[in-house]
Design an enzyme around this catalytic site. Sequence first.
Site, PDB file in Angstrom:
ATOM      1  N   LYS A  89      50.788  40.277  43.954  1.00 30.40           N
ATOM      2  CA  LYS A  89      49.440  40.631  43.502  1.00 30.40           C
ATOM      3  C   LYS A  89      49.423  42.089  43.121  1.00 30.40           C
ATOM      4  O   LYS A  89      49.904  42.946  43.871  1.00 30.40           O
ATOM      5  CB  LYS A  89      48.441  40.379  44.645  1.00 30.40           C
ATOM      6  N   LYS A 113      49.565  48.497  50.435  1.00 31.07           N
ATOM      7  CA  LYS A 113      48.121  48.475  50.214  1.00 31.07           C
ATOM      8  C   LYS A 113      47.577  47.064  50.445  1.00 31.07           C
ATOM      9  O   LYS A 113      46.600  46.860  51.153  1.00 31.07           O
ATOM     10  CB  LYS A 113      47.822  48.917  48.774  1.00 31.07           C
ATOM     11  N   LYS A 125      53.410  44.529  40.276  1.00 31.81           N
ATOM     12  CA  LYS A 125      52.737  45.364  39.281  1.00 31.81           C
ATOM     13  C   LYS A 125      53.364  45.107  37.929  1.00 31.81           C
ATOM     14  O   LYS A 125      54.529  44.717  37.847  1.00 31.81           O
ATOM     15  CB  LYS A 125      52.904  46.843  39.633  1.00 31.81           C
ATOM     16  N   GLY A 164      43.624  43.936  36.564  1.00 33.02           N
ATOM     17  CA  GLY A 164      43.478  45.151  35.778  1.00 33.02           C
ATOM     18  C   GLY A 164      44.120  46.357  36.436  1.00 33.02           C
ATOM     19  O   GLY A 164      44.487  46.336  37.608  1.00 33.02           O
ATOM     20  N   ASP A 165      44.273  47.389  35.661  1.00 37.99           N
ATOM     21  CA  ASP A 165      44.677  48.728  36.116  1.00 37.99           C
ATOM     22  C   ASP A 165      44.298  49.651  34.955  1.00 37.99           C
ATOM     23  O   ASP A 165      43.506  49.244  34.092  1.00 37.99           O
ATOM     24  CB  ASP A 165      46.187  48.767  36.444  1.00 37.99           C
ATOM     25  N   THR A 208      36.637  48.943  43.535  1.00 38.94           N
ATOM     26  CA  THR A 208      37.533  50.044  43.911  1.00 38.94           C
ATOM     27  C   THR A 208      36.728  51.304  44.211  1.00 38.94           C
ATOM     28  O   THR A 208      36.936  51.965  45.238  1.00 38.94           O
ATOM     29  CB  THR A 208      38.577  50.316  42.808  1.00 38.94           C
ATOM     30  N   SER A 377      39.866  41.466  44.630  1.00 42.61           N
ATOM     31  CA  SER A 377      40.664  40.497  43.865  1.00 42.61           C
ATOM     32  C   SER A 377      41.064  39.347  44.777  1.00 42.61           C
ATOM     33  O   SER A 377      41.062  38.183  44.371  1.00 42.61           O
ATOM     34  CB  SER A 377      41.930  41.151  43.314  1.00 42.61           C
TER      35      SER A 377
HETATM   36  N1  GLU Z   1      45.209  47.876  39.916  1.00 41.29           N
HETATM   37  C1  GLU Z   1      44.474  47.807  41.156  1.00 41.29           C
HETATM   38  C2  GLU Z   1      45.287  48.478  42.243  1.00 41.29           C
HETATM   39  O1  GLU Z   1      45.975  49.447  41.984  1.00 41.29           O
HETATM   40  C3  GLU Z   1      43.990  46.421  41.479  1.00 41.29           C
HETATM   41  C4  GLU Z   1      45.037  45.361  41.541  1.00 41.29           C
HETATM   42  C5  GLU Z   1      44.509  43.946  41.709  1.00 41.29           C
HETATM   43  O2  GLU Z   1      43.284  43.761  41.774  1.00 41.29           O
HETATM   44  O3  GLU Z   1      45.340  43.045  41.799  1.00 41.29           O
HETATM   45  O4  GLU Z   1      45.249  48.139  43.400  1.00 41.29           O
END
Ligand code: GLU
Length: 445
Positions: A89, A113, A125, A164-165, A208, A377
Site C-alpha cells: 500500500k 508508517k 510506492k 495518490g501522492d 493527511t 486509505s
Molecule cells: N502518498 C500517501 C503517503 O505518503 C498516501 C498513500 C496511500 O494512501 O496509500 O502516505
Amino acid sequence: MSYAQKIIEQVKAKDPNQPEFIQAVTEVLESLEPSLKAHPEYEKAGLLERIVEPERTVMFRVPWVDDNGKVQVNRGFRVQFNSAIGPYKGGLRLHPSVNLSIIKFLGFEQIFKNALTTLPMGGGKGGSDFDPKGKSDGEVMRFCQSFMTELYRHIGPDTDVPAGDIGTGAREIGYMFGQYKRITDTFAGILTGKGLSFGGSLARTEATGYGLIYIVEEHLRCIDEGLEGKTIDISGAGNVAIYAAQKAGQMGAKVLTMSDSTGWIYDPAGVDVELVKQIKEVERGRLSVYPERRKGVNVEYHEGAGVWKIPCDIALPCATQNELHLEDAKTLVANGCSIVAEGANMPTTVDATQYLQKNKIVFLPGKAANAGGVATSGLEMSQNSERLSWTFDEVDAKLKNIMVTIYHDTRDAARQYNHAGNFVLGANIAGFEKVASAMLAQGVC
Ligand code: GLU
C-alpha cells in the site's frame, strides 16, 4: 560494527547511487539499535537484510501521445517493498524528480508508517517522472491510461493498492481506475483516493492534513495546551498543506505561510484557505497571484523558498523531501518555535532533525505525523470490501482515533527504550517491531 551499521554499509555498497534511499535506511536503522539489542532473534533471522530489499521492483516504459501528436516516453515504477502485514500500500508520485532512489526511500518509509496506522497494510510506492504541471487534461488522461496499461497486472485489492501522492490527485486516480476497469472488466478497490461516486471514502481528501493537526493537537493536549491562538508556518500548497491549514484554522490557530515550487506567501492575518484552494485545486495556478486576490490584507510574496523565516509556534513542512535544512532549523529555534511535525515524507534533512532534537523541539516525523492519509486509505479499503460507505463524521472520528493511537504508541516506544521524547526513534521502533514479528512468524520469505 553493530548489526544495523553493517546493513547500512551493505546498502551503501549495493546502491551507492541512491542517496535518498540510503538516507531513509540510515535514519531508520540507526534508531532501531535499542530494539535490535533487545531482540537478538532479529539478527539471527536476517531481518534487516530482508527488510532493506524490496520484495519486487517493477520499472516500465510509459509511452503516450501529446496534444501535438508527438510521442512522449516516461519511466514508470512500482516498488512492492514489504507485504508482511498486508497487501502493498502506498501512493504514486508523478514528478520530474522521480527515480528509483526516491521511490525506494518512499516505499521503505511506507512500511513503517503503514504499520503504525494499526491497519493491515504492507509498504509500497510507485510513480513516474511524468510532470502533470502544464499538461492538458487529455495529456494527463493518456499518460494515466498508458501507465495503468502496464501497472494493472501487478496490483489487486488483496495484492497491491496504490493511491495518490505528489502530482497524483482525484483526476489522475479517476483516469487510472477507469483504465483498470476497462482492461480487467472488474470493478474493484484497486486504488484509494477514488471519487466518491465510484468507491472513494469521505474524508480521504482531507485526511493527511487533518491527521497532521490531530497528532499535534494530541501532543498539545498531553502538555495541557491547545491549538487556539498558536501561529503556524506551513510549506507547500498541495493536498496535505491545504487541509492542514483548514483544520488548524478551524481549531483557532493562525496559519501564516504557504509555498509552492516558485515562491511563498506570508499572510499576517492568517491564510485564506478557500482562496488557496481556488488557486491551486481549481485553477491549478501559482501562489504568486494570491496577494492581489487577498482583499484587505497586505500579503508578502517572495520567490524561492523561505517560509521558515517567519516566527511561529509550530512548523509543518508539507511540501517534499529535504526541504527544511539546518539553517532553517536554526532560524526556527531562534524564533521560539516549539513543535515541528512533518506533513511531507522526510522533509527535514538529517542535520536539521538532529539540531531540532538537540534543542528540545518536539519533532514528529512524517511516518507518524502524516500517516492519516494512508490510514484513511485503509478505511477506504474496508468500505470497498464491505461495499458500504461510511459518513464523513464516522471516517473522521476513526482517523482521529488512529492519530491519537499513533502518538501514544510512538511516545511509549521511545519511553520503553529510555529515549523519552524521541519521536523519531519511537515511530521507527513501534512500526518496525510490528513488521518484524510478522516476518519472524512467516519464516524466511
Ligand atoms: N502518498 C500517501 C503517503 O505518503 C498516501 C498513500 C496511500 O494512501 O496509500 O502516505
